[in-house]
Design a protein around this motif. Structure first.
Motif, mmCIF file in Angstrom:
data_model
loop_
_atom_site.group_PDB
_atom_site.id
_atom_site.type_symbol
_atom_site.label_atom_id
_atom_site.label_comp_id
_atom_site.label_asym_id
_atom_site.label_seq_id
_atom_site.Cartn_x
_atom_site.Cartn_y
_atom_site.Cartn_z
ATOM 1 N N ASN A 519 0.799 -1.227 0.000
ATOM 2 C CA ASN A 519 0.000 0.000 0.000
ATOM 3 C C ASN A 519 0.833 1.279 0.000
ATOM 4 O O ASN A 519 0.613 2.198 0.786
ATOM 5 C CB ASN A 519 -0.981 0.007 1.179
ATOM 6 C CG ASN A 519 -0.317 0.389 2.492
ATOM 7 O OD1 ASN A 519 0.895 0.238 2.643
ATOM 8 N ND2 ASN A 519 -1.102 0.884 3.429
ATOM 9 N N GLY A 520 1.779 1.380 -0.931
ATOM 10 C CA GLY A 520 2.520 2.624 -1.055
ATOM 11 C C GLY A 520 1.570 3.788 -1.292
ATOM 12 O O GLY A 520 1.655 4.836 -0.654
ATOM 13 N N LEU A 521 0.651 3.621 -2.246
ATOM 14 C CA LEU A 521 -0.439 4.572 -2.454
ATOM 15 C C LEU A 521 -1.725 3.766 -2.571
ATOM 16 O O LEU A 521 -1.810 2.838 -3.376
ATOM 17 C CB LEU A 521 -0.230 5.399 -3.730
ATOM 18 C CG LEU A 521 -1.418 6.294 -4.120
ATOM 19 C CD1 LEU A 521 -1.605 7.403 -3.084
ATOM 20 C CD2 LEU A 521 -1.241 6.880 -5.517
ATOM 21 N N VAL A 522 -2.705 4.101 -1.758
ATOM 22 C CA VAL A 522 -4.005 3.426 -1.800
ATOM 23 C C VAL A 522 -5.021 4.388 -2.399
ATOM 24 O O VAL A 522 -5.157 5.530 -1.939
ATOM 25 C CB VAL A 522 -4.467 2.990 -0.394
ATOM 26 C CG1 VAL A 522 -5.819 2.296 -0.474
ATOM 27 C CG2 VAL A 522 -3.433 2.062 0.228
ATOM 28 N N VAL A 523 -5.706 3.940 -3.442
ATOM 29 C CA VAL A 523 -6.782 4.743 -4.035
ATOM 30 C C VAL A 523 -8.045 3.902 -4.081
ATOM 31 O O VAL A 523 -7.988 2.679 -4.191
ATOM 32 C CB VAL A 523 -6.422 5.230 -5.457
ATOM 33 C CG1 VAL A 523 -5.249 6.182 -5.415
ATOM 34 C CG2 VAL A 523 -6.126 4.056 -6.382
ATOM 35 N N ARG A 524 -9.176 4.563 -3.983
ATOM 36 C CA ARG A 524 -10.456 3.866 -4.022
ATOM 37 C C ARG A 524 -11.258 4.360 -5.223
ATOM 38 O O ARG A 524 -11.465 5.568 -5.381
ATOM 39 C CB ARG A 524 -11.248 4.107 -2.735
ATOM 40 C CG ARG A 524 -12.581 3.361 -2.681
ATOM 41 C CD ARG A 524 -13.311 3.647 -1.383
ATOM 42 N NE ARG A 524 -12.561 3.162 -0.234
ATOM 43 C CZ ARG A 524 -12.617 1.905 0.204
ATOM 44 N NH1 ARG A 524 -13.385 1.019 -0.428
ATOM 45 N NH2 ARG A 524 -11.915 1.538 1.256
ATOM 46 N N LEU A 525 -11.693 3.427 -6.062
ATOM 47 C CA LEU A 525 -12.517 3.790 -7.207
ATOM 48 C C LEU A 525 -13.981 3.848 -6.781
ATOM 49 O O LEU A 525 -14.487 2.912 -6.160
ATOM 50 C CB LEU A 525 -12.344 2.768 -8.334
ATOM 51 C CG LEU A 525 -10.980 2.773 -9.031
ATOM 52 C CD1 LEU A 525 -10.925 1.684 -10.089
ATOM 53 C CD2 LEU A 525 -10.708 4.129 -9.664
ATOM 54 N N PRO A 526 -14.680 4.917 -7.128
ATOM 55 C CA PRO A 526 -16.086 5.014 -6.742
ATOM 56 C C PRO A 526 -16.949 4.049 -7.539
ATOM 57 O O PRO A 526 -16.606 3.684 -8.672
ATOM 58 C CB PRO A 526 -16.434 6.468 -7.072
ATOM 59 C CG PRO A 526 -15.493 6.834 -8.180
ATOM 60 C CD PRO A 526 -14.221 6.097 -7.878
ATOM 61 N N ALA A 527 -18.056 3.644 -6.947
ATOM 62 C CA ALA A 527 -19.027 2.829 -7.665
ATOM 63 C C ALA A 527 -19.666 3.672 -8.761
ATOM 64 O O ALA A 527 -19.683 4.912 -8.693
ATOM 65 C CB ALA A 527 -20.090 2.309 -6.701
ATOM 66 N N LEU A 528 -20.187 3.023 -9.784
ATOM 67 C CA LEU A 528 -20.764 3.750 -10.915
ATOM 68 C C LEU A 528 -21.910 4.654 -10.464
ATOM 69 O O LEU A 528 -22.065 5.759 -10.978
ATOM 70 C CB LEU A 528 -21.249 2.754 -11.973
ATOM 71 C CG LEU A 528 -21.870 3.350 -13.233
ATOM 72 C CD1 LEU A 528 -20.891 4.289 -13.938
ATOM 73 C CD2 LEU A 528 -22.304 2.234 -14.192
ATOM 74 N N ARG A 529 -22.707 4.198 -9.495
ATOM 75 C CA ARG A 529 -23.846 4.996 -9.040
ATOM 76 C C ARG A 529 -23.396 6.270 -8.332
ATOM 77 O O ARG A 529 -24.180 7.196 -8.151
ATOM 78 C CB ARG A 529 -24.718 4.167 -8.091
ATOM 79 C CG ARG A 529 -23.990 3.800 -6.817
ATOM 80 C CD ARG A 529 -24.789 2.876 -5.923
ATOM 81 N NE ARG A 529 -23.918 2.341 -4.880
ATOM 82 C CZ ARG A 529 -23.124 1.289 -5.036
ATOM 83 N NH1 ARG A 529 -23.136 0.642 -6.183
ATOM 84 N NH2 ARG A 529 -22.355 0.871 -4.060
ATOM 85 N N GLU A 530 -22.123 6.318 -7.896
ATOM 86 C CA GLU A 530 -21.602 7.481 -7.193
ATOM 87 C C GLU A 530 -20.918 8.468 -8.140
ATOM 88 O O GLU A 530 -20.474 9.531 -7.703
ATOM 89 C CB GLU A 530 -20.598 7.038 -6.123
ATOM 90 C CG GLU A 530 -21.189 6.109 -5.072
ATOM 91 C CD GLU A 530 -20.119 5.457 -4.209
ATOM 92 O OE1 GLU A 530 -18.928 5.674 -4.503
ATOM 93 O OE2 GLU A 530 -20.476 4.736 -3.266
ATOM 94 N N ARG A 531 -20.842 8.122 -9.421
ATOM 95 C CA ARG A 531 -20.138 8.955 -10.382
ATOM 96 C C ARG A 531 -21.099 9.880 -11.117
ATOM 97 O O ARG A 531 -22.285 9.586 -11.285
ATOM 98 C CB ARG A 531 -19.371 8.083 -11.380
ATOM 99 C CG ARG A 531 -18.251 7.298 -10.732
ATOM 100 C CD ARG A 531 -17.595 6.306 -11.658
ATOM 101 N NE ARG A 531 -17.015 6.908 -12.852
ATOM 102 C CZ ARG A 531 -16.155 6.295 -13.654
ATOM 103 N NH1 ARG A 531 -15.755 5.059 -13.361
ATOM 104 N NH2 ARG A 531 -15.696 6.896 -14.719
ATOM 105 N N SER A 532 -20.568 10.988 -11.589
ATOM 106 C CA SER A 532 -21.385 11.975 -12.297
ATOM 107 C C SER A 532 -21.217 11.895 -13.812
ATOM 108 O O SER A 532 -21.785 12.704 -14.539
ATOM 109 C CB SER A 532 -21.000 13.387 -11.827
ATOM 110 O OG SER A 532 -19.616 13.647 -12.109
#
Length: 708
Positions: A519-532
């Motif tokens: 986990n040098g850099l941890v990123v979280r991808l949003p769910a499709l329903r949370e995207r604009s």
């Protein structure tokens, strides 16, 4: 190695020797060769008269095998259908097997398929030599060369009515991918069958090469100009530095070199010419084929392809580059010239991360973080629900890094059986375990050397294996199973998971030291329903499906999409639009009646469930008895998908009886799956379709929930 299809010196009594077996002057008599094969089977403890074990893999294991070999199936299936047209009405069948000898897929004459079932020539059954004795599939795996086994040459007498012609399928780096086989009644043998099988295997190999190296310089060559563009042409792949990266089988045959020897060559050492000179020749308008001479004096006509079809990093969409087989129009030459200053072979710069930026603020922030660590030797860990595009982001990072011209190797830790994942990752030596391939196999980590290793679903990796992986990441050395020699590797590592690794660490199911290594850099991808940016993503998918006359999305459909929870995220959206594009072919708009009945039924089912379940996720009771549907859907789906099964059906609460608010995302996730199972009356297949996830994921989730 003894050629596997010599004419028999004295054919066994009761069958006629096929004339096509005499392919090359025999270095050893056919009888002696068959005797060697049979002695090998006897040494394995097999008997010629006893009935062998015909039990197929369990359905779930076959599904895992097929998933592991999905890319092979994708390339092979169309070729198998074409081959079937050539052998129709010959009492034959075509079989695709993996490197363990397990049959993955078969097509053929219905009459013969019924007879084949009696000897278990069906998907899920292993035809490895240690299981079925001498046969074309198993013996090809051992000999690694095209093989004919006819009639009484089969070790087990029950198979003597068969005639089998098989050819191995290799990737451009020389790793075996599987076996293609034509099996039929031995009385219907035709001398051209083996030629058709070998030709079909080469078609699969060439497609694999183009898929692997579509954006590399590829030289197509033959001693006779008219054979360029046919299956007889040789193809070599050239890196930016002029080194040979891979080749097809015809190239190896014409150059009389092994793949290992060829990959040690460069263009100057092989043909006495630099990559820049090749590029300069073919970037001119209407160039003619080059004449090149190999070091041994052979003369070849050479054509070139570069800027080939590039697999996009978004939902497998093709991007702006198109295949440019020389000669090309002058405008293509100008574009190639414009890309030349940084490097003679460089394409117009394409950024995978920029392509992923579709206007959503969360995605843009994530991409900005990722850009900062590219080429900094900092591990990347991607979190997100199933289908949110974790692998797409990993491929984009690889595309934009200094390692872009080296392999990107993806390993799904959840799809590989626990008993095989160690061999899959680290490789093994000859004889490391029962059923191991002759000469061993290179593991995925070594395959990724110089490039990027993507460990998908890292949270599902068995605990004992985590320790070995940690050592590899620390020491940058791999020791294959059964070997005492370590192999140094240079890899960038990207991990991904939908699980909460911190909770797993607390539960003792994931190593804390490995977590901090990843986990040098941890990123979280949003769910499709949370995207604009759903409308932008949807239109890009349609553009990929229908490059010409791309239909627009009707406003009512787009409104429905924005209100829906999308439990399967991008993967589910792509499947829905792919179906709609086919149903609305030739029409200017995608309308509601183009959507699948299953999807529309799911939308109607989720609406009342969303209203019932929403209070469980809301911080306070809704002031109105009729809450806003879109807001309710977003709250309901905050648990996004990932699955569960039959044992959970008994304990699954009714959707109407909303439980108390779950304490964790994982618990909310399980509640959603239970609701889907209850709505589907316990039918796993129906629930998986509605959730947009696989049945295997549901089973895995159920087992995980039990363990927790």
């Amino acid at each position: 190695m003894v050629d596997a299809f010599h004419a028999p010196a004295s054919p066994p009594h009761g069958w006629t020797a096929p004339s096509a077996l005499a392919v090359a002057p025999p270095r050893a008599g056919r009888s002696e060769l068959i005797q060697q094969w049979h002695e090998r089977c006897a040494a394995l403890g097999l008997s010629r008269v006893e009935r062998p074990d015909f039990d197929p893999l369990q359905h779930s294991d076959l599904a895992v095998a097929r998933e592991r070999n999905q890319r092979l199936f994708t390339h092979a299936a169309p070729v198998m259908e074409m081959l079937l047209e050539q052998i129709v009405d010959t009492d034959s069948m075509i079989v695709l097997a993996d490197t363990t000898g397990t049959i993955l897929h078969s097509v053929g004459d219905d009459r013969f398929l019924q007879r084949a079932n009696k000897v278990a020539l069906t998907p899920g059954v292993s035809w490895a030599e240690h299981s079925k004795g001498t046969n074309a599939i198993g013996t090809t795996l051992v000999e690694e060369t095209p093989t004919v086994v006819h009639g009484g040459e089969h070790f087990i007498h029950a198979n003597n009515f068969l005639t089998c012609s098989a050819a191995p399928i290799f990737d451009p780096r020389g790793e075996m991918l599987g076996v293609l086989d034509v099996t039929g009644d031995q009385r219907s043998y035709h001398q051209h069958t083996m030629g058709l099988v070998r030709m079909s295997a080469r078609m699969i190999e060439n497609q694999w090469l183009s898929d692997d190296y579509g954006n590399r310089l590829r030289l197509h060559f033959h001693g006779r100009a008219e054979f360029i563009g046919t299956l007889l042409e040789g193809i070599i792949v050239v890196g930016v530095d002029g080194k040979i990266l891979g080749a097809n089988r015809s190239a190896l045959d014409q150059l009389d070199m092994s793949i290992a020897a060829l990959r040690m060559q460069s263009l100057p050492s092989l043909f006495g010419i630099t990559a820049s000179a090749v590029f300069d020749h073919f970037r001119t308008p209407l160039p003619t084929p080059m004449m090149l001479h190999a070091a041994n004096g052979q003369q070849f006509h050479v054509s070139a392809r570069f800027n080939g079809p590039q697999r996009a990093v978004v939902l497998d969409m093709p991007v702006t580059s198109v295949e440019a087989r020389m000669p090309t129009p002058a405008r293509d030459a100008a574009a190639a010239a414009a890309a030349r200053p940084p490097c003679p072979l460089a394409q117009a710069p394409f950024s995978g991360l920029r392509y992923l930026d579709t206007g959503d603020a969360q995605i843009a922030a994530t991409l900005q973080k990722v850009r900062r660590v590219i080429n900094r030797d900092i591990p990347l860990l991607i979190l997100g629900e199933t289908g949110t595009g974790k692998e797409l982001l990993a491929r984009a990072v690889h595309q934009d890094s200094n390692r872009a011209r080296q392999p990107f190797v993806a390993v799904n830790c959840a799809s590989i059986p626990e008993s095989l994942i160690e061999a899959e990752l680290f490789g093994y030596e000859d004889g490391a375990f029962t059923g191991a391939r002759r000469k061993g196999a290179v593991g995925r980590i070594v395959q990724a050397n110089g490039g990027t290793l993507f460990l998908d679903e890292i949270g599902d990796m068995p605990l004992p294996l985590q320790a070995r992986l940690l050592r590899v990441l620390q020491e940058r050395n791999v020791t294959p199973l059964g070997s005492l020699k370590s192999i140094p590797v240079d890899i960038a590592v990207i991990g991904a998971t939908h699980r909460n690794l911190r909770e797993m660490i607390d539960a003792g199911t994931f190593r804390e030291d490995l977590y901090y290594r990843l986990n040098g850099l941890v990123v979280r991808l949003p769910a499709l329903r949370e995207r604009s940016d759903l409308d932008v993503v949807a239109r890009r998918i349609l553009l990929a499906e229908c490059p010409q006359d791309t239909p627009a999305i009707d406003a009512s459909v787009l409104a429905l999409f924005k209100a829906y929870a999308w439990p399967g995220n991008l993967r589910q959206l792509a499947n829905v639009l792919r179906t709609a594009a086919v149903m609305g072919a030739g029409e200017s708009h995608i309308c509601e009646h183009h959507l699948s009945d299953d999807f529309l039924e799911d939308v109607r089912r989720v609406r009342p469930q969303a209203a019932a379940i929403a209070p469980a996720f809301a911080p306070a009771p809704a002031p109105s008895p009729a809450p806003d549907f879109a807001a309710t859907q977003s709250a309901y789906a905050a648990a996004a998908p990932e699955p569960l099964p039959p044992a959970a059906q008994d304990a699954a609460p009714s959707p109407a009886a909303a439980p108390s608010a779950p304490r964790t995302l994982g618990e909310a996730e399980i509640e959603m799956i239970r609701s889907a199972l209850a709505a589907a009356d316990g039918n796993i297949s129906v629930a998986s379709k509605r959730l947009g996830i696989s049945r295997n994921t549901i089973y895995r989730k159920l087992r995980w929930n039990k363990a927790g």
